[in-house]
Scaffold this motif. Structure first.
Motif, mmCIF file in Angstrom:
data_model
loop_
_atom_site.group_PDB
_atom_site.id
_atom_site.type_symbol
_atom_site.label_atom_id
_atom_site.label_comp_id
_atom_site.label_asym_id
_atom_site.label_seq_id
_atom_site.Cartn_x
_atom_site.Cartn_y
_atom_site.Cartn_z
ATOM 1 N N SER A 136 0.810 -1.259 0.124
ATOM 2 C CA SER A 136 -0.074 -0.076 0.079
ATOM 3 C C SER A 136 0.834 1.111 -0.036
ATOM 4 N N GLU A 137 1.981 1.223 0.614
ATOM 5 C CA GLU A 137 2.823 2.456 0.862
ATOM 6 C C GLU A 137 3.563 2.647 -0.717
ATOM 7 N N VAL A 138 3.885 1.412 -1.313
ATOM 8 C CA VAL A 138 4.505 1.384 -2.674
ATOM 9 C C VAL A 138 3.389 1.806 -3.458
ATOM 10 N N ALA A 139 2.128 1.586 -3.446
ATOM 11 C CA ALA A 139 1.239 1.907 -4.261
ATOM 12 C C ALA A 139 0.812 3.294 -4.263
ATOM 13 N N ALA A 140 0.944 3.970 -2.950
ATOM 14 C CA ALA A 140 0.773 5.344 -2.990
ATOM 15 C C ALA A 140 -0.857 5.622 -3.532
ATOM 16 N N GLY A 141 -1.905 4.927 -3.351
ATOM 17 C CA GLY A 141 -3.078 5.184 -3.995
ATOM 18 C C GLY A 141 -3.546 4.452 -5.186
ATOM 19 N N ARG A 142 -2.491 4.087 -5.838
ATOM 20 C CA ARG A 142 -2.920 3.074 -7.044
ATOM 21 C C ARG A 142 -3.672 1.769 -6.642
ATOM 22 N N ARG A 143 -4.330 1.286 -7.461
ATOM 23 C CA ARG A 143 -5.370 0.360 -7.197
ATOM 24 C C ARG A 143 -4.174 -1.049 -6.868
ATOM 25 N N LEU A 144 -4.782 -1.884 -5.851
ATOM 26 C CA LEU A 144 -3.988 -2.959 -5.774
ATOM 27 C C LEU A 144 -4.739 -4.330 -6.258
ATOM 28 N N TYR A 145 -3.861 -5.332 -6.798
ATOM 29 C CA TYR A 145 -4.281 -6.638 -7.232
ATOM 30 C C TYR A 145 -3.102 -7.342 -6.228
ATOM 31 N N LEU A 146 -3.684 -8.911 -6.275
ATOM 32 C CA LEU A 146 -2.923 -9.852 -5.358
ATOM 33 C C LEU A 146 -3.235 -11.315 -6.329
ATOM 34 N N THR A 147 -2.113 -12.001 -6.447
ATOM 35 C CA THR A 147 -2.187 -13.265 -7.067
ATOM 36 C C THR A 147 -1.205 -13.994 -6.501
#
Length: 312
Positions: free
Chosen positions: A66-77
């Protein structure tokens, strides 16, 4: 036979390394039951590969991503359904879209609870990590290959067919030449054969070899194994060559009608002598068991083809 207590399987997010622009790996530092974890960024979204075992590990991975994404959408696989790879996914619920291939989703549904109980039996530290864990349920299940557009970077999720499990998938980052293999490849240890008859016999040494032949021919620059040190194409060819050894030595003895216990003892001694620095000796016996069963299938197919040719 006594077993050493399993050390606490802790994911250490502070050790994250950037192996290509916007592509980080949280290395497992060769810790048992800790996978290498990926965080892959594009301009619009970030993909996390693997959760670590249990909610506490997954919470750290989610916070880091989440810190890396800084507001970008997150996906998990996840590369396959085994607990140290996938059994933290519940933490990502509502925060990331969890997507997997169909065979892996089937494995989670049909085998997940059994593996959860089996891993809880591995000792107090692992059981504690799995306290409160539920079997993951993906948000999105895909067939065939899935191209995930992260914005300026497309990640390819590709099922491989039966190998380490029935539902393996690899994660390719073509612009960086990076491949996440899951447990189709490890370094510094003998290949992990989850051969647990009669409960789970989906691992296939023959299928696994075919998968590695295809992957090794693809020319990836960086290979991130399920466990162990990152490397280049030699990670894939190293595991492939070991599996060839294991198959050849097992089938040679099976052809001479040796019983399985004798084959295990001989093959184990031989392979430990050839690879004295590798850990995970217990997986040799599982691999021999799997390949003994596949030898019978192979002999039956060969015999059938021979009979058909003769009849023709």
């Amino acid at each position: 036979m006594t077993h050493e207590p399993i050390p606490d399987p802790v994911v250490q997010v502070s050790g994250a390394q950037e192996i290509a622009p916007g592509l980080l790996v949280i290395p497992n530092h060769r810790a048992g039951l800790v996978p290498n974890i990926g965080v892959i960024g594009g301009t619009r979204a970030v993909l996390v590969v693997e959760t670590g075992i249990g909610t506490a590990n997954a919470e750290q991975v989610l916070a880091f991503a989440s810190e890396v994404a800084a507001g970008r959408r997150l996906y998990l696989t996840t590369t396959h359904f085994h607990p140290e790879h996938a059994f933290g996914a519940q933490v990502f619920s509502g925060e990331a879209t969890y997507l997997v291939n169909r065979a892996q989703a089937d494995d989670l549904r049909t085998k997940g609870q059994g593996y959860l109980e089996m891993f809880r039996g591995l000792g107090e530290t692992v059981a504690r990590r799995l306290d409160g864990v539920t079997v993951p349920v993906p948000d999105l299940v895909y067939d065939d290959t899935h191209d995930l557009d992260l914005g300026g970077r497309t990640v390819r999720l590709r099922p491989t067919g039966r190998g380490h499990t029935r539902g393996d998938q690899v994660v390719e980052v073509p612009d960086a030449g990076v491949l996440f293999t899951g447990d189709l490849a490890e370094t510094g240890q003998f290949a992990i054969f989850p051969w647990f008859p009669p409960y789970d016999t989906d691992v296939s040494g023959v299928g696994w070899l075919a998968v590695l032949d295809r992957l090794a021919a693809a020319g990836h620059r960086i290979v991130v194994p399920g466990h162990g040190d990152l490397g280049g194409p030699e990670v894939l060819t190293g595991v492939r060559d070991y599996l060839r050894e294991l198959r050849a030595e097992t089938w040679l003895r099976r052809d001479s009608a040796a019983d399985e216990a004798e084959i295990v003892a001989e093959v184990r001694a031989l392979l430990v002598e050839r690879h004295p620095e590798w850990t995970g000796h217990e997986w040799i016996e599982r691999g021999v068991g799997c390949l003994c069963a596949e030898h019978a299938e192979h002999a039956g197919h060969t015999e059938h083809r021979g009979s058909s040719a003769h009849a023709g």
